[in-house]
Motif scaffolding. Structure first.
Motif, short mmCIF file in Angstrom:
data_model
loop_
_atom_site.label_atom_id
_atom_site.label_comp_id
_atom_site.label_asym_id
_atom_site.label_seq_id
_atom_site.Cartn_x
_atom_site.Cartn_y
_atom_site.Cartn_z
N LEU A 1 65.04 111.54 11.51
CA LEU A 1 65.78 109.75 12.22
C LEU A 1 66.36 109.94 13.30
O LEU A 1 65.72 109.35 14.09
CB LEU A 1 66.24 109.56 10.70
N ALA A 2 67.38 110.23 13.59
CA ALA A 2 67.85 110.19 14.83
C ALA A 2 66.96 110.66 16.24
O ALA A 2 67.02 110.40 17.33
CB ALA A 2 69.09 111.59 14.65
N ALA A 3 66.42 111.97 15.37
CA ALA A 3 65.59 112.34 16.72
C ALA A 3 64.77 111.23 17.57
O ALA A 3 64.14 110.60 18.27
CB ALA A 3 64.54 113.20 16.22
N ASP B 1 80.23 110.34 15.86
CA ASP B 1 80.81 110.73 16.56
C ASP B 1 80.51 109.25 17.00
O ASP B 1 81.01 108.30 17.36
CB ASP B 1 80.84 111.50 17.65
N GLU B 2 78.94 108.79 16.83
CA GLU B 2 78.47 106.86 17.58
C GLU B 2 79.68 106.17 16.73
O GLU B 2 80.15 104.77 17.16
CB GLU B 2 77.26 107.19 17.39
N LEU B 3 80.25 106.75 15.46
CA LEU B 3 80.59 105.25 14.38
C LEU B 3 82.04 105.38 15.07
O LEU B 3 82.87 104.25 15.08
CB LEU B 3 81.16 106.00 12.81
N PHE B 4 82.65 106.88 15.27
CA PHE B 4 84.07 106.23 15.93
C PHE B 4 84.45 105.95 17.26
O PHE B 4 85.16 104.53 17.60
CB PHE B 4 84.97 107.92 15.92
N ASN B 5 83.16 106.18 17.94
CA ASN B 5 82.69 106.15 19.25
C ASN B 5 82.54 103.61 18.95
O ASN B 5 83.48 102.99 20.45
CB ASN B 5 81.61 105.38 19.80
N ALA B 6 82.25 103.69 18.10
CA ALA B 6 82.09 101.60 17.69
C ALA B 6 83.54 101.46 17.55
O ALA B 6 83.69 99.80 17.95
CB ALA B 6 81.28 101.65 16.12
N VAL B 7 84.55 102.45 17.43
CA VAL B 7 86.22 101.23 17.14
C VAL B 7 86.96 101.34 18.50
O VAL B 7 88.32 101.59 18.15
CB VAL B 7 87.22 101.92 16.12
N PRO C 1 74.59 102.38 11.11
CA PRO C 1 75.59 102.46 10.03
C PRO C 1 73.97 102.62 8.62
O PRO C 1 74.46 103.45 7.65
CB PRO C 1 75.09 101.01 9.61
N LEU C 2 72.67 102.58 9.52
CA LEU C 2 71.56 103.62 8.19
C LEU C 2 72.26 105.31 7.63
O LEU C 2 72.08 105.68 7.31
CB LEU C 2 70.42 103.39 8.90
N PHE C 3 72.22 105.74 8.92
CA PHE C 3 72.48 107.39 9.11
C PHE C 3 73.81 107.15 8.24
O PHE C 3 73.79 107.66 7.57
CB PHE C 3 72.87 108.13 10.56
N LEU C 4 75.38 106.63 8.50
CA LEU C 4 76.66 106.90 7.95
C LEU C 4 76.38 106.72 6.79
O LEU C 4 76.67 106.94 5.73
CB LEU C 4 77.05 105.71 9.08
#
Length: 218
Positions: free
Chosen positions: A29-31, A64-70, A94-97
């Motif tokens: 999905l990320a690809a 890592d994108e999640l932690f970049n968001a904060v 959020p979907l991937f998380l």
């Protein structure tokens, strides 16, 4: 398999193979979404379509994108032209998380652990890695770095490598036992009716048939 339960619900147990499969699904999905992000960059003029002839399947959609968001620095260092791409990534993260947390939670259940173990296995090492460059270069930071690395490695081995508890535990039945039972029932041939084993031959009775009597002597 119930895919809604598998990817989005937090109850029950799954084995190691299903956790690896969920990780592969997230990567695929990320690809796809990464390719859409590349297309956004092309339309914004960041890349010329004449300089490349192949599609770049970006895997920038990761945890890592999640932690970049904060991290406020992610927004201050971002060019204005890159903001649509960032918004696109933040909307997909959020979907991937959710998929990762749902499957990892069920995998922790398979190890007879509560979902709260995601905090030492995932949250603490991720946040430490995100903000480690803000810490001073001092010897007292080394134990914290070592502890975060140990927690990350422990979580990796525990969730992705070790087998779950055998049999039922407090979170449900053993998924491997259910898989073996279903495969055994599917592979066993249907039993045919054996007439010889069902028919019972009763020996004739020694008593005379009805209506016949033995003549007594006078």
């Amino acid at each position: 398999m119930d895919w809604t339960w598998y990817l989005f619900r937090f109850d029950g147990r799954i084995n190691r193979a299903l956790l690896w499969q969920a990780l592969l699904i997230v990567m695929l999905l990320a690809a796809v979404l990464g390719t859409i992000g590349e297309a956004i960059n092309v339309f914004n003029g960041h890349k010329s379509t004449t300089t490349t002839t192949t599609l770049i399947f970006s895997l920038d959609f990761n945890l890592d994108e999640l932690f970049n968001a904060v991290d406020p620095r992610s927004y201050r260092l971002l060019r204005s032209a890159d903001r649509p791409t960032l918004i696109f990534k933040l909307s997909a993260t959020p979907l991937f998380l959710w998929i990762y947390l749902a499957t990892a939670n069920k995998r922790l259940h398979d190890r007879n652990r509560s979902g709260w173990w995601m905090i030492p296995f995932f949250v603490v090492p991720g946040l430490f890695d995100q903000f480690s460059d803000l810490l001073p270069k001092s010897n007292w930071v080394v134990p914290f770095t070592l502890a975060a690395s140990i927690l990350w490695l422990w979580g990796l081995v525990d969730m992705f490598c070790l087998r779950g508890t055998s049999g039922h535990n407090r979170f449900g039945p053993d998924p491997l036992a259910e898989t073996e039972d279903s495969s055994a029932s599917a592979s066993s041939p249907a039993k045919s009716w054996d007439q010889q084993s069902e028919v019972e031959i009763v020996p004739p009775s020694a008593s005379p048939p009805g209506g016949m009597h033995v003549k007594r002597s006078a």
